[in-house]
Design a protein around this motif. Sequence first.
Motif, PDB file in Angstrom:
ATOM      1  N   LEU A  64       0.880  -1.203  -0.008  1.00 30.50           N
ATOM      2  CA  LEU A  64      -0.128   0.048   0.037  1.00 30.50           C
ATOM      3  C   LEU A  64       0.841   1.106   0.012  1.00 30.50           C
ATOM      4  O   LEU A  64       0.460   2.233  -0.547  1.00 30.50           O
ATOM      5  CB  LEU A  64      -0.732   0.026   1.075  1.00 30.50           C
ATOM      6  N   LEU A  65       1.973   1.290   0.817  1.00 30.92           N
ATOM      7  CA  LEU A  65       3.055   2.415   0.725  1.00 30.92           C
ATOM      8  C   LEU A  65       3.485   2.550  -0.769  1.00 30.92           C
ATOM      9  O   LEU A  65       3.565   3.656  -1.187  1.00 30.92           O
ATOM     10  CB  LEU A  65       3.993   2.116   1.795  1.00 30.92           C
ATOM     11  N   LYS A  66       3.922   1.296  -1.366  1.00 29.59           N
ATOM     12  CA  LYS A  66       4.453   1.447  -2.647  1.00 29.59           C
ATOM     13  C   LYS A  66       3.353   2.093  -3.883  1.00 29.59           C
ATOM     14  O   LYS A  66       3.541   2.866  -4.455  1.00 29.59           O
ATOM     15  CB  LYS A  66       4.975   0.213  -3.209  1.00 29.59           C
ATOM     16  N   ARG A  67       2.257   1.622  -3.486  1.00 26.58           N
ATOM     17  CA  ARG A  67       1.087   2.366  -4.273  1.00 26.58           C
ATOM     18  C   ARG A  67       0.867   3.742  -3.999  1.00 26.58           C
ATOM     19  O   ARG A  67       0.658   4.301  -4.904  1.00 26.58           O
ATOM     20  CB  ARG A  67      -0.329   1.194  -3.971  1.00 26.58           C
ATOM     21  N   GLN A  68       0.948   4.157  -2.838  1.00 22.41           N
ATOM     22  CA  GLN A  68       0.628   5.473  -2.572  1.00 22.41           C
ATOM     23  C   GLN A  68       1.797   6.547  -3.302  1.00 22.41           C
ATOM     24  O   GLN A  68       1.584   7.489  -3.685  1.00 22.41           O
ATOM     25  CB  GLN A  68       0.813   5.636  -0.971  1.00 22.41           C
ATOM     26  N   LYS A  69       3.219   5.987  -3.204  1.00 27.40           N
ATOM     27  CA  LYS A  69       4.196   6.423  -3.569  1.00 27.40           C
ATOM     28  C   LYS A  69       3.940   6.622  -5.120  1.00 27.40           C
ATOM     29  O   LYS A  69       4.216   7.579  -5.765  1.00 27.40           O
ATOM     30  CB  LYS A  69       5.375   5.934  -3.253  1.00 27.40           C
ATOM     31  N   ILE A  70       3.695   5.625  -5.804  1.00 25.85           N
ATOM     32  CA  ILE A  70       3.746   5.721  -7.340  1.00 25.85           C
ATOM     33  C   ILE A  70       2.169   6.617  -7.520  1.00 25.85           C
ATOM     34  O   ILE A  70       2.515   7.407  -8.677  1.00 25.85           O
ATOM     35  CB  ILE A  70       2.979   4.318  -7.795  1.00 25.85           C
ATOM     36  N   LYS A  71       1.302   6.608  -6.968  1.00 26.45           N
ATOM     37  CA  LYS A  71       0.150   7.664  -6.951  1.00 26.45           C
ATOM     38  C   LYS A  71       0.775   8.832  -7.046  1.00 26.45           C
ATOM     39  O   LYS A  71       0.376   9.857  -7.870  1.00 26.45           O
ATOM     40  CB  LYS A  71      -0.928   7.223  -6.173  1.00 26.45           C
ATOM     41  N   THR A  72       1.575   9.329  -6.115  1.00 30.53           N
ATOM     42  CA  THR A  72       1.944  10.503  -5.780  1.00 30.53           C
ATOM     43  C   THR A  72       3.098  11.119  -6.845  1.00 30.53           C
ATOM     44  O   THR A  72       2.713  12.029  -7.457  1.00 30.53           O
ATOM     45  CB  THR A  72       2.590  10.717  -4.494  1.00 30.53           C
ATOM     46  N   ASP A  73       3.968  10.114  -7.294  1.00 34.07           N
ATOM     47  CA  ASP A  73       5.042  10.315  -8.388  1.00 34.07           C
ATOM     48  C   ASP A  73       4.070  10.741  -9.514  1.00 34.07           C
ATOM     49  O   ASP A  73       4.343  11.460 -10.528  1.00 34.07           O
ATOM     50  CB  ASP A  73       5.768   9.277  -8.365  1.00 34.07           C
ATOM     51  N   PHE A  74       2.940   9.789  -9.849  1.00 33.24           N
ATOM     52  CA  PHE A  74       2.332  10.210 -11.338  1.00 33.24           C
ATOM     53  C   PHE A  74       1.645  11.297 -11.254  1.00 33.24           C
ATOM     54  O   PHE A  74       1.507  12.017 -12.218  1.00 33.24           O
ATOM     55  CB  PHE A  74       1.339   8.923 -11.284  1.00 33.24           C
ATOM     56  N   LYS A  75       0.919  11.787 -10.229  1.00 35.09           N
ATOM     57  CA  LYS A  75       0.535  13.161 -10.145  1.00 35.09           C
ATOM     58  C   LYS A  75       1.174  14.517 -10.271  1.00 35.09           C
ATOM     59  O   LYS A  75       0.759  15.229 -11.021  1.00 35.09           O
ATOM     60  CB  LYS A  75      -0.499  13.277  -8.784  1.00 35.09           C
ATOM     61  N   LYS A  76       2.453  14.109  -9.524  1.00 31.84           N
ATOM     62  CA  LYS A  76       3.312  14.942 -10.014  1.00 31.84           C
ATOM     63  C   LYS A  76       3.843  15.247 -11.343  1.00 31.84           C
ATOM     64  O   LYS A  76       4.024  16.308 -11.746  1.00 31.84           O
ATOM     65  CB  LYS A  76       4.409  14.622  -8.864  1.00 31.84           C
ATOM     66  N   GLN A  77       3.991  14.000 -11.895  1.00 37.99           N
ATOM     67  CA  GLN A  77       4.311  14.049 -13.178  1.00 37.99           C
ATOM     68  C   GLN A  77       3.381  14.515 -14.081  1.00 37.99           C
ATOM     69  O   GLN A  77       3.703  15.229 -15.274  1.00 37.99           O
ATOM     70  CB  GLN A  77       4.745  12.618 -13.656  1.00 37.99           C
ATOM     71  N   GLU A  78       2.015  14.307 -13.997  1.00 34.71           N
ATOM     72  CA  GLU A  78       1.056  14.654 -14.625  1.00 34.71           C
ATOM     73  C   GLU A  78       0.852  16.005 -14.851  1.00 34.71           C
ATOM     74  O   GLU A  78       0.565  16.660 -15.796  1.00 34.71           O
ATOM     75  CB  GLU A  78      -0.326  14.057 -14.243  1.00 34.71           C
ATOM     76  N   ILE A  79       0.947  16.600 -13.571  1.00 36.62           N
ATOM     77  CA  ILE A  79       0.880  18.232 -13.220  1.00 36.62           C
ATOM     78  C   ILE A  79       1.934  18.848 -14.172  1.00 36.62           C
ATOM     79  O   ILE A  79       1.659  19.943 -14.805  1.00 36.62           O
ATOM     80  CB  ILE A  79       0.820  18.482 -11.894  1.00 36.62           C
ATOM     81  N   ALA A  80       3.065  18.452 -13.825  1.00 35.56           N
ATOM     82  CA  ALA A  80       4.604  18.845 -14.728  1.00 35.56           C
ATOM     83  C   ALA A  80       4.193  18.909 -16.145  1.00 35.56           C
ATOM     84  O   ALA A  80       4.343  19.895 -16.941  1.00 35.56           O
ATOM     85  CB  ALA A  80       5.584  18.187 -14.150  1.00 35.56           C
ATOM     86  N   THR A  81       3.673  17.590 -16.650  1.00 38.01           N
ATOM     87  CA  THR A  81       3.544  17.533 -18.350  1.00 38.01           C
ATOM     88  C   THR A  81       2.396  18.584 -18.729  1.00 38.01           C
ATOM     89  O   THR A  81       2.580  19.046 -19.675  1.00 38.01           O
ATOM     90  CB  THR A  81       2.724  16.043 -18.433  1.00 38.01           C
ATOM     91  N   LYS A  82       1.294  18.719 -17.853  1.00 39.78           N
ATOM     92  CA  LYS A  82       0.149  19.690 -18.318  1.00 39.78           C
ATOM     93  C   LYS A  82       0.809  21.035 -18.413  1.00 39.78           C
ATOM     94  O   LYS A  82       0.329  21.834 -19.249  1.00 39.78           O
ATOM     95  CB  LYS A  82      -1.114  19.277 -17.390  1.00 39.78           C
ATOM     96  N   LYS A  83       1.615  21.372 -17.294  1.00 43.67           N
ATOM     97  CA  LYS A  83       1.926  22.822 -17.257  1.00 43.67           C
ATOM     98  C   LYS A  83       2.897  22.903 -18.515  1.00 43.67           C
ATOM     99  O   LYS A  83       2.942  24.324 -19.169  1.00 43.67           O
ATOM    100  CB  LYS A  83       2.855  22.961 -15.883  1.00 43.67           C
ATOM    101  N   MET A  84       3.889  21.994 -18.852  1.00 45.63           N
ATOM    102  CA  MET A  84       4.630  22.207 -19.844  1.00 45.63           C
ATOM    103  C   MET A  84       4.128  22.448 -21.133  1.00 45.63           C
ATOM    104  O   MET A  84       4.328  23.179 -22.015  1.00 45.63           O
ATOM    105  CB  MET A  84       5.408  20.747 -19.938  1.00 45.63           C
ATOM    106  N   LEU A  85       2.790  21.405 -21.500  1.00 49.97           N
ATOM    107  CA  LEU A  85       2.084  21.594 -22.599  1.00 49.97           C
ATOM    108  C   LEU A  85       1.533  22.834 -22.614  1.00 49.97           C
ATOM    109  O   LEU A  85       1.432  23.561 -23.849  1.00 49.97           O
ATOM    110  CB  LEU A  85       0.981  20.688 -22.477  1.00 49.97           C
ATOM    111  N   ALA A  86       0.974  23.461 -21.715  1.00 47.23           N
ATOM    112  CA  ALA A  86       0.404  25.000 -21.730  1.00 47.23           C
ATOM    113  C   ALA A  86       1.462  25.847 -21.970  1.00 47.23           C
ATOM    114  O   ALA A  86       1.228  26.742 -22.823  1.00 47.23           O
ATOM    115  CB  ALA A  86      -0.160  25.112 -20.173  1.00 47.23           C
ATOM    116  N   ASN A  87       2.654  25.630 -21.642  1.00 48.66           N
ATOM    117  CA  ASN A  87       3.670  26.693 -21.942  1.00 48.66           C
ATOM    118  C   ASN A  87       4.162  26.564 -23.255  1.00 48.66           C
ATOM    119  O   ASN A  87       4.466  27.422 -24.052  1.00 48.66           O
ATOM    120  CB  ASN A  87       4.887  26.218 -21.071  1.00 48.66           C
ATOM    121  N   ILE A  88       4.323  25.289 -23.971  1.00 46.11           N
ATOM    122  CA  ILE A  88       4.613  25.152 -25.273  1.00 46.11           C
ATOM    123  C   ILE A  88       3.617  25.593 -26.085  1.00 46.11           C
ATOM    124  O   ILE A  88       3.772  26.324 -27.122  1.00 46.11           O
ATOM    125  CB  ILE A  88       4.855  23.674 -25.595  1.00 46.11           C
TER     126      ILE A  88
END
Length: 317
Positions: free
Chosen positions: A75-99
Amino acid sequence: MSDKTVIFFLVCIIILLGIIIVYQQFVFTKGIQAKLQKISKKLSDILENDSDEKVMVFTDNKTLMDLSGQINRLLLKRQKIKTDFKKQEIATKKMLANISHDIKTPLTVILGYLEIMCLNHTEDEALQKVEAKAKQVMELINQFFTLAKLEAGDTNIEITKININELCRENILSFYELLIQKNFVVDISIPEQDCFVYGDKDIIDRILFNLISNAVRYGSDGKYIGLSLREANSYVYIDIIDKGKGIEKEFAANVFERLYTMEDSRNRNIQGNGLGLTIAKNLAIQLGGDILLESEPDVKTIFTVKLKKFVRIMQEF
């Protein structure tokens, strides 16, 4: 005491001990089963609610303690994967907006020069086609930019009291000339009594424009467009109706997906950029509502905008 009596008592003691052992085993097994069922239910709740809770089991059984420990590690690994994915998703969306923003600036300059050249060379068809294509690219970039901002949570929304009757009338009237040119039958059902919703005027305008444009474009075979407004419980529903080819059930779940085009489900010879409906649904959700779809191919297709009804709060003094 005779030998038979001693043997009888020994047999009774053995039977009693056997019963005690069987009973203890039964109680132990039932206790293990109950704790396993508790662990299973807790895991089911965690997965269903997508929560970050952990499994807690109070027991002195080493096997169960080890099992709950391993489950919590997963469950801890699952939580870390979820957190990392959300961070990466937000960063990708901001990058697309900037591009998207960075591409818009030079393209705007190019369009400006093209417009000047077209004014000086009004008979140059090739130049006019280049300008038309450049405008299409700009429209697509604008939609990408809008969607990227929405998904990155970078959209300013001002929730106010909106007269939805008037807004519906304005939007369908803005298409009046186009609908007349295409020989559409227009069916409007808007109550005389004003109805109000919680929303942002510009956003609701964008939603209705996208849905009406979609109906005109993909429902052109039916030569019919309808707009109806109704209330139910604490929501207001706006139905945009066309009688074109419709959308088959296997495609209905995909029409709101990013970059999904209607060519596979409605008019196969028409190309689209697949962002209009995605943006409309995202905007509706931002307002606390939704967009629903109901379609019967070659009969009727209904896109329904669901918005929160404005409720006057009476204060007592």
